[in-house]
Design a protein around this motif. Structure first.
Motif, PDB file in Angstrom:
ATOM      1  N   TYR B  20       1.190  -1.254   0.124  1.00 32.53           N
ATOM      2  CA  TYR B  20      -0.388   0.148  -0.049  1.00 32.53           C
ATOM      3  C   TYR B  20       0.832   0.894  -0.297  1.00 32.53           C
ATOM      4  O   TYR B  20       2.216   1.378  -0.406  1.00 32.53           O
ATOM      5  N   GLY B  21       0.163   2.298   0.082  1.00 27.63           N
ATOM      6  CA  GLY B  21       1.292   3.964  -0.741  1.00 27.63           C
ATOM      7  C   GLY B  21       2.631   3.809   0.515  1.00 27.63           C
ATOM      8  O   GLY B  21       3.266   3.854  -0.172  1.00 27.63           O
ATOM      9  N   TYR B  22       2.136   3.721   1.473  1.00 31.41           N
ATOM     10  CA  TYR B  22       3.153   4.701   2.921  1.00 31.41           C
ATOM     11  C   TYR B  22       3.850   3.017   3.470  1.00 31.41           C
ATOM     12  O   TYR B  22       5.387   3.763   3.103  1.00 31.41           O
ATOM     13  N   ALA B  46      -1.838   6.741  -8.398  1.00 28.13           N
ATOM     14  CA  ALA B  46      -3.244   7.225  -9.833  1.00 28.13           C
ATOM     15  C   ALA B  46      -2.998   6.822 -10.875  1.00 28.13           C
ATOM     16  O   ALA B  46      -3.844   6.529 -11.459  1.00 28.13           O
ATOM     17  N   ARG B  58      -7.955  -4.665  -1.911  1.00 30.37           N
ATOM     18  CA  ARG B  58      -8.286  -4.191  -0.137  1.00 30.37           C
ATOM     19  C   ARG B  58      -8.104  -5.209   0.468  1.00 30.37           C
ATOM     20  O   ARG B  58      -8.784  -6.195   0.168  1.00 30.37           O
ATOM     21  N   PRO B  65      -7.322  -0.703   9.487  1.00 31.33           N
ATOM     22  CA  PRO B  65      -8.347  -0.646   7.976  1.00 31.33           C
ATOM     23  C   PRO B  65      -7.989  -0.854   7.148  1.00 31.33           C
ATOM     24  O   PRO B  65      -6.733  -1.265   6.821  1.00 31.33           O
ATOM     25  N   ARG B  67      -6.947  -2.048   3.195  1.00 31.05           N
ATOM     26  CA  ARG B  67      -5.186  -0.653   2.812  1.00 31.05           C
ATOM     27  C   ARG B  67      -5.731  -1.438   1.252  1.00 31.05           C
ATOM     28  O   ARG B  67      -6.333  -2.709   1.425  1.00 31.05           O
ATOM     29  N   LYS B  68      -5.057  -0.066   0.409  1.00 31.65           N
ATOM     30  CA  LYS B  68      -5.472  -0.678  -0.656  1.00 31.65           C
ATOM     31  C   LYS B  68      -3.874  -0.943  -1.119  1.00 31.65           C
ATOM     32  O   LYS B  68      -3.440  -0.562  -0.752  1.00 31.65           O
TER      33      LYS B  68
END
Lengths: 182, 107
Positions: B20-22, B46, B58, B65, B67-68
């Motif tokens: 995921y992003g982070y 994106a 996801r 939560p 995550r993508k």
């Protein structure tokens, strides 16, 4: 950091990004920033210089994702066009004002036509000034009854309504455009 | 050129596994690349997704939560392979230009 995410949300709302998509992006961003904070990493290290300009960041992200109305790309299908209903409302308002204006003009014109020249009367000019047959013919117009006066009043009222509503709409429109975020 | 290279870097760290992003930011930083100085990776991810270079799904992470997660698609992997060849070629050319200059300064 919630302030940063809130600013992003406002920007997405302004851009007309669908709520579901905006919520998803906000949730991802919040989760990442919370994890970074727990790791002792600052938001600036995660977001770079974007942390100082949340609106530009939010706009860039939404645009690249293709969820901004009028943005080209395969993701444009997910776009919720918030500006489209606004345009439709504007068109509906203009159309309604046009109908009211036409009705008002028609009523006023109808009443005006009913006041026509029906004859004239001769008014003699006193003899000391001119000859015995001299005189002036004054035009005589038909007078309209109470019904016509009512129609005339309604017509004027409709035109006033058009003017007032049109001015109000124009004022609202230009005040919104004058705001920096719109 | 740099913008395309950043895309390649993201595709490269995804080769370690979906992230995921982070998590991708951490992987990049772990390799000494702090690419977010000029901007966040989110718009880049994106665009990669929009261009079909990555696939997403996801999933919950460590009880947190959902995550993508991003992973390179077949097109993304092909782009990474081609891009890596181009980058190395460009890097060699630039080194050929800058190399003598570096020697000249040091001497």
């Amino acid at each position: 950091m919630s302030d940063f995410v809130d600013e992003c949300r406002q920007e997405w709302k302004r851009l007309g990004v669908a709520d579901a998509v905006a919520n998803e992006m906000a949730a991802d961003l919040t989760a990442d920033l919370q994890e970074a904070e727990a790791d002792g990493v600052s938001a600036e290290e995660v977001l770079g210089s974007a942390v100082f300009d949340p609106r530009a960041f939010a706009s860039s992200w939404a645009t690249e994702r293709g969820v901004v109305p009028d943005a080209a790309g395969p993701g444009a299908g997910q776009v919720l066009t918030a500006e489209r209903p606004m345009r439709m409302r504007t068109l509906a308002l203009v159309a309604a004002l046009a109908v009211v204006a036409i009705a008002g003009v028609a009523l006023v014109a109808r009443v005006s036509r009913s006041v026509g020249l029906v004859g004239s009367v001769h008014r003699a000019i006193p003899k000391p000034f001119v000859g015995p047959r001299a005189g002036i013919r004054f035009p005589v117009f038909a007078t309209h009854g109470p019904g016509s006066e009512l129609a005339h009043g309604i017509g004027i009222l409709l035109l006033l309504v058009v003017v007032v509503v049109g001015l109000a709409a124009a004022t609202i429109y230009w005040s919104r455009r004058a705001r920096p975020n719109h | 050129m740099l913008r395309g290279v950043l895309d390649l870097c993201l595709l490269a760290v995804m080769q370690e596994g979906p992230a995921y992003g982070y998590e991708m930011t951490k992987r990049l930083r772990g390799r000494g690349l702090s690419m977010v100085g000029e901007g966040s990776i989110y718009p880049l991810l994106a665009r990669l997704e929009r261009d079909g270079l990555v696939e997403t799904y996801r999933e919950g992470s460590n009880g947190g939560p959902p995550r993508k997660y991003y992973r390179a698609s077949a097109l993304g992997r092909a782009t990474l392979a081609d891009g890596a060849v181009e980058w190395r070629s460009a890097r060699d050319s630039i080194d050929a230009v800058l190399g003598p200059f570096e020697v000249e300064v040091r001497s």
